[in-house]
Design a protein around this motif. Structure first.
Motif, PDB file in Angstrom:
ATOM      1  N   ASP A   1      34.965  42.558  46.882  1.00 28.06           N
ATOM      2  CA  ASP A   1      33.820  42.747  45.983  1.00 28.06           C
ATOM      3  C   ASP A   1      33.984  42.014  44.661  1.00 28.06           C
ATOM      4  O   ASP A   1      33.003  41.673  44.009  1.00 28.06           O
ATOM      5  CB  ASP A   1      33.612  44.240  45.682  1.00 28.06           C
ATOM      6  CG  ASP A   1      32.975  44.931  46.867  1.00 28.06           C
ATOM      7  OD1 ASP A   1      32.760  44.248  47.882  1.00 28.06           O
ATOM      8  OD2 ASP A   1      32.714  46.140  46.789  1.00 28.06           O
ATOM      9  N   HIS A   2      35.244  41.823  44.232  1.00 27.93           N
ATOM     10  CA  HIS A   2      35.460  41.159  42.939  1.00 27.93           C
ATOM     11  C   HIS A   2      36.081  39.772  43.106  1.00 27.93           C
ATOM     12  O   HIS A   2      36.687  39.240  42.185  1.00 27.93           O
ATOM     13  CB  HIS A   2      36.349  42.051  42.051  1.00 27.93           C
ATOM     14  CG  HIS A   2      35.734  43.382  41.779  1.00 27.93           C
ATOM     15  ND1 HIS A   2      36.313  44.577  42.175  1.00 27.93           N
ATOM     16  CD2 HIS A   2      34.557  43.713  41.185  1.00 27.93           C
ATOM     17  CE1 HIS A   2      35.528  45.586  41.820  1.00 27.93           C
ATOM     18  NE2 HIS A   2      34.465  45.092  41.217  1.00 27.93           N
ATOM     19  N   ALA A   3      35.897  39.209  44.317  1.00 24.63           N
ATOM     20  CA  ALA A   3      36.535  37.929  44.638  1.00 24.63           C
ATOM     21  C   ALA A   3      36.171  36.826  43.633  1.00 24.63           C
ATOM     22  O   ALA A   3      37.027  36.038  43.223  1.00 24.63           O
ATOM     23  CB  ALA A   3      36.158  37.501  46.049  1.00 24.63           C
ATOM     24  N   ALA A   4      34.909  36.797  43.207  1.00 25.05           N
ATOM     25  CA  ALA A   4      34.472  35.719  42.299  1.00 25.05           C
ATOM     26  C   ALA A   4      35.245  35.782  40.980  1.00 25.05           C
ATOM     27  O   ALA A   4      35.664  34.756  40.435  1.00 25.05           O
ATOM     28  CB  ALA A   4      32.975  35.823  42.047  1.00 25.05           C
ATOM     29  N   ASP A   5      35.456  37.007  40.476  1.00 24.22           N
ATOM     30  CA  ASP A   5      36.205  37.160  39.221  1.00 24.22           C
ATOM     31  C   ASP A   5      37.664  36.760  39.394  1.00 24.22           C
ATOM     32  O   ASP A   5      38.252  36.111  38.525  1.00 24.22           O
ATOM     33  CB  ASP A   5      36.136  38.605  38.716  1.00 24.22           C
ATOM     34  CG  ASP A   5      34.769  38.916  38.107  1.00 24.22           C
ATOM     35  OD1 ASP A   5      33.975  37.965  37.952  1.00 24.22           O
ATOM     36  OD2 ASP A   5      34.492  40.090  37.810  1.00 24.22           O
ATOM     37  N   TYR A   6      38.259  37.164  40.528  1.00 21.14           N
ATOM     38  CA  TYR A   6      39.665  36.802  40.762  1.00 21.14           C
ATOM     39  C   TYR A   6      39.811  35.279  40.811  1.00 21.14           C
ATOM     40  O   TYR A   6      40.758  34.716  40.283  1.00 21.14           O
ATOM     41  CB  TYR A   6      40.184  37.426  42.064  1.00 21.14           C
ATOM     42  CG  TYR A   6      40.219  38.937  42.049  1.00 21.14           C
ATOM     43  CD1 TYR A   6      40.586  39.646  40.900  1.00 21.14           C
ATOM     44  CD2 TYR A   6      39.876  39.680  43.178  1.00 21.14           C
ATOM     45  CE1 TYR A   6      40.606  41.034  40.885  1.00 21.14           C
ATOM     46  CE2 TYR A   6      39.897  41.074  43.171  1.00 21.14           C
ATOM     47  CZ  TYR A   6      40.259  41.745  42.018  1.00 21.14           C
ATOM     48  OH  TYR A   6      40.286  43.111  41.994  1.00 21.14           O
TER      49      TYR A   6
END
Length: 333
Positions: free
Chosen positions: A190-195
């Motif tokens: 769900d937070h792949a883009a931020d990582y």
């Protein structure tokens, strides 16, 4: 104006509560296996792993380091509570071969998302034979080590074999950062883009650090530095330097009189000026050697932990201090 009165306040409160529970329910289930509130519960084995997970995880992770500031990581023993906390983690990042107690606990924890940083880059054998410690690096191409990559990072099992201090080479550390970013994306899609964004920013910063080292150490009057803790093999190799370790990979090991004599001879021949010691271990060996050989002492931090004595608040700042210390010792022009 009167419209609000038509809705009983209890209904409004009820709706708000419902909305909140719906929100928190979806955020918790979205984080991998529950997480901490909606944060991914991350366990890092010691500071270099903690730095990566904090920088890449950002606001989506709650990071616990198994090694408290000021503790020499090689000596770490875990409490039952720490061993329990590993099992409750959503994600564990460690570096096999540095802390045997941690390696064992992690193996038994059964955590699905467990990453060994040593598998994300290539480990090399800088040898724990202290005599002639890093002679092989003299005159070696700066990137010469790329050729012996057949070890694919899995040769850390040999006792005293592969050198685990990969984080002291910004290029290798950036490789590890990329692998950590990808594994966090998998663990918490769900937070792949931020990582990904945080990984790219950190990799860029490590690239700048590498450039600063390359340019800062290009022209020096000597290429040899002496250190009480042979942690700088990768760094030496990356920038065409020669590390002479007084003791081996273990910072507390006492050098033999023969090794002290050998260091004296090397220092004269290579025009080395400084014996480096580190912030977390005693400087006794360095002081004795400096007195016996007429060399200066200085701090070169292997960055195994950050304390009030550290020459900087985080990995990047301490590495910049290390660069300044090396430039001074090597006579950078």
């Amino acid at each position: 104006m009167n419209v609000r009165r038509l809705i009983p306040t209890t209904a409004v409160a009820g709706a708000v509560v419902l909305g909140l529970t719906a929100l928190s329910a979806c955020s918790t289930s979205d984080a991998a296996d529950g997480g901490n509130g909606d944060k991914l519960k991350v366990t890092a084995s010691f500071y270099p792993m903690q730095f990566l997970t904090e920088r890449i995880g950002g606001e989506h992770v709650a990071v616990t380091s198994l090694t408290k500031p000021g503790v020499e990581p090689h000596d770490l023993e875990l409490t039952p509570r720490q061993i329990g906390s590993i099992s409750e983690s959503d994600y564990v990042l460690y570096l096999k071969g540095i802390q045997p107690a941690v390696d064992d606990a992690i193996k038994q924890s059964g955590v699905k998302n467990t990453v060994d940083a040593a598998t994300l880059t290539t480990l090399e054998n800088h040898g724990s034979e202290v005599s002639g410690h890093d002679h092989g690096h003299e005159g070696e191409e700066e990137h010469g080590h790329e050729e012996h990559s057949e070890g694919d990072g899995h040769n850390h099992g040999e006792e005293g074999g592969a050198d685990p201090h990969i984080w002291l080479d910004p290029v290798k550390y950036a490789e590890v950062a990329k692998g950590v970013g990808k594994s966090l994306e998998k663990a918490d899609p769900d937070h792949a883009a931020d990582y990904k964004k945080n990984t790219d920013a950190l990799v860029a910063e490590l690239g700048e650090l590498n450039t600063a080292y390359e340019t800062g150490l290009k022209n020096t009057s000597t290429k040899t530095f002496i250190t009480t803790h042979s942690a700088f093999g990768y760094l030496a190799e990356r920038y065409g330097l020669t590390q002479q370790g007084i003791a081996g990979i273990d910072p507390e090991a006492e050098p033999s009189p023969a090794r002290i004599q050998e260091i004296h001879t090397i220092a004269e021949k290579e025009k080395a000026t400084t014996v480096f010691f580190e912030t977390l271990a005693s400087d006794k060996t360095a002081q004795t050697l400096a007195k016996d050989t007429g060399l200066k002492t200085g701090v070169l931090d292997p960055l195994e932990g950050i304390t009030k004595k550290s020459q900087g608040a985080d990995y990047i700042e301490v590495m910049e201090s290390n660069l300044a210390a090396l430039q001074k010792a090597l006579g950078a022009k």
